[in-house]
Design an enzyme around this catalytic site. Structure first.
Site, PDB file in Angstrom:
ATOM      1  CB  CYS A  42      -0.927  -0.206   1.033  1.00 26.89           C
ATOM      2  SG  CYS A  42      -2.364   0.984   0.933  1.00 26.89           S
TER       3      CYS A  42
ATOM      4  CG  HIS B 196      -3.495  -4.021   2.796  1.00 29.25           C
ATOM      5  ND1 HIS B 196      -2.779  -3.557   3.666  1.00 29.25           N
ATOM      6  CD2 HIS B 196      -4.145  -2.934   2.207  1.00 29.25           C
ATOM      7  CE1 HIS B 196      -2.769  -2.314   3.623  1.00 29.25           C
ATOM      8  NE2 HIS B 196      -3.500  -1.932   2.827  1.00 29.25           N
TER       9      HIS B 196
ATOM     10  CD  GLU C 206      -1.553  -6.816   4.881  1.00 27.49           C
ATOM     11  OE1 GLU C 206      -1.658  -5.815   5.347  1.00 27.49           O
ATOM     12  OE2 GLU C 206      -0.875  -7.141   3.831  1.00 27.49           O
TER      13      GLU C 206
END
Length: 608
Positions: free
Chosen positions: A403, A530, A532
């Protein structure tokens, strides 16, 4: 539908979220479909506008919901995809009731907490529990509900009243309450003290809820006489009292519950014991053993990742990033060591004000095998992140920017390679003459909550043989979750690519940059999304696996494996071949030896 309610008493931070996730996993291993709901009693509509220092990370769901980080635990443990309705807040409930009142739904009635607010809570629970979250049709068998906060909190009173009513609203044998409480050990006497739990249960019973099971947090397993005492004073059968003592990592918690037959107590209370299978946690147990082996003091193969962030005072701010790193390191059979680097400590200002802190920060950065720059908001520490990206680029150190981390990598390249020394983002310098990052046209500058580009979006690979596409199993596109309101300026792409950068992933229009790589670098990748948030134990994120592998000198091996193992495709990725399996992504918590989630931490200490 059966319901399991998890509440907490005595103090906050006991691990209700991990307990609820572990209960869900255990019930799932018995052959049941499980969903989860998190109740947060705060007045915010969602977690989107909260500071990470205030509440930990904001977890983003596929549908764009900005929710409490516990929903990340649920998704990782249960391998499910939740919705924004699975996170209930006081703000959402009151907003829905007030909207009904304005429409005239309660015309003629005095709108009150009881019955209107409590009814709205119960209706929301029933509605959210029926939403399929595991990719199958129809509702789940069991819904695990976590009530945030601690019994006795003023803000949670309407929810406790609603849940008390709900326990009688559902069919008999359809509601089970698990109360997580603390049994402290006073150093002075070395004795496990039951009084805090006694008072907590008494308060819970006084509010109309009776626990079926006690899950007691303590440093060690409960003595048998302590269990008997709790049973006597809390009116809970001794066999329904389980100990959640300190363990090396939270992957042990489901195993701990299974070994104490917590599933039998829950299923008995739900009238499901007769149809339940024997819990099968074979894969989970094997993975936990690998994890323990990697973090044994005698195990020396390690990988050191520098995390350059601005919220490192509270490690929960980067919880999903830590989980993703952990899953990838376990996949590569390496012990993970995280070097926490406060971004502002890398800046020249710190060099003047506190040279020792400056030197220590740069020492940790330069001593790492790989560098990760996660997302964030605000201009504090941005220059430090830019310097970290520059060091990684020039020194050929593996780098992953997420990001804002991607955006600062682009800014650094424009400044250092293109010679645009005033290149910047409009977020921090609205008047910059070389805006590398701009405000997205569809964004709102007047309302902050829920106005970013949120949720699952599709990224198409424009260069098939790039590292990212290979890591995703030669995918043609991938669906990942987003949370941003600024983007790389499409008008600068031609200049940046002519200078050597490669924007290998873009959205469906081709004008919104999603993935950037530096082909001349061993591993230099920035992503607008993102990755994750889709990490799972045993199914690590493709890009985090790439970072860990590159940091260990094993990237080529991983890329070759990705070419041949077609079922290891990232969550939502598509290779254009036969329907691929999902390569999702993960999890872990506080360990007894002082490490966080089994991750060894250096830098500015560990905040629990």
């Amino acid at each position: 539908m059966k319901y399991v309610l998890v509440t907490g008493g005595v103090v906050s931070g006991l691990g209700k979220g991990v307990t609820a996730s572990s209960i869900g996993l255990l019930l799932k291993s018995c052959g049941f479909r499980v969903t989860s709901i998190k109740i947060d009693p705060y007045l915010n509509t969602d977690a989107g506008t909260m500071s990470p220092f205030e509440h930990g990370e904001v977890f983003v769901l596929d549908d764009g919901g900005e929710v409490d980080l516990d929903l990340g635990n649920y998704e990782r443990f249960l391998d499910i995809t939740l919705t924004r309705d699975n996170n209930i807040t006081t703000g959402k409930i009151y907003q829905s009731v007030i909207n009904k009142e304005r429409r005239g739904d309660y015309l003629g009635k005095t709108v009150q907490v009881v019955p209107h607010i409590t009814d709205a809570i119960q209706e929301w629970i029933e509605r959210a529990a029926k939403i399929p979250v595991d990719g199958k049709e129809g509702p789940a068998d069991i819904c695990v509900i976590e009530l945030g906060g601690t019994i006795g909190d003023i803000e949670s009173m309407p929810f406790i009243e609603a849940l008390g009513q709900f326990s009688y609203r559902v069919d008999p044998g359809s509601f089970c309450l698990v109360h997580v409480s603390l049994v402290p050990v006073l150093n002075v006497v070395g004795e496990q003290k039951t009084k805090p739990t006694q008072h907590s249960v008494r308060g819970l019973r006084g509010l109309g809820l009776t626990p079926n099971i006690l899950a007691c947090r303590s440093t060690t397993a409960l003595d048998e006489n302590v269990k008997q005492k709790l049973s006597q004073f809390c009116h809970v059968p001794a066999e329904n009292i389980v100990t959640l003592y300190d363990v090396p990592n939270i992957w042990h918690i489901p195993l701990l519950l299974r070994d104490q037959k917590a599933h039998e107590a829950i299923l008995k209370g739900l009238n499901l014991l007769g149809i339940a299978k024997k819990p099968d946690l074979t894969e989970w147990t094997a993975r936990t053993k690998v994890y323990d082996m990697l973090h044994d003091p005698s195990f020396t193969l390690q990988v050191k990742i520098a995390m350059v962030g601005k919220y490192i005072g509270l490690k929960d701010s980067y919880l999903s990033v830590l989980k993703a790193l952990l899953h990838a390191s376990v996949g590569c059979r390496k012990k993970l060591i995280v070097e926490w680097v406060e971004a502002s400590h890398l800046e020249d200002t710190t060099a003047k004000e506190d040279p020792d802190i400056y030197k220590a920060a740069w020492s940790r950065l330069k001593g790492a095998d790989g560098i990760l720059v996660p997302g964030g908001f605000g201009d504090r520490g941005v220059q430090g992140k830019i310097l970290a990206a520059k060091y990684a680029r020039e020194s050929k150190v593996p780098f992953l920017g997420i990001c804002l981390g991607m955006q600062i990598a682009v800014i650094e390249y424009a400044r250092s390679v293109l010679g645009l020394h005033n290149a910047n983002t409009e977020e921090f310098d609205p008047q910059t003459s070389n805006p590398c990052v701009i405000f997205m046209p569809e964004g709102s500058k007047t309302h902050m909550g829920g106005t970013m580009r949120l949720g699952s979006r599709r990224t198409y690979f424009k260069i098939p043989d790039c590292k990212s596409a290979k890591l995703y199993g030669d995918a043609t596109f991938v669906d990942e979750r987003h949370r941003h309101r600024y983007e790389v300026n499409p008008d600068m792409i031609s200049k940046l690519e002519a200078a050597g950068l490669s924007f290998v992933g873009r959205d469906e229009t081709g004008r919104r940059m999603e993935i950037v790589e530096l082909p001349s670098h061993p591993y230099f990748i920035g992503v607008q999304f993102h990755p994750e948030f889709k990490s799972r134990p045993g199914k690590p994120s493709a890009l985090f696996s790439g970072l860990i592998a590159a940091s260990c000198g094993q990237l080529d091996l991983l890329l070759n494996k990705s070419d041949h193992v077609s079922n290891r495709v990232a969550n939502g990725a598509n290779t254009g071949k036969a329907t691929p399996k999902v390569w999702q992504n993960g999890n872990c918590l506080k360990s007894a030896n002082g490490s966080l989630n089994g991750v060894y931490n250096n830098g500015n200490g560990v905040h629990h």
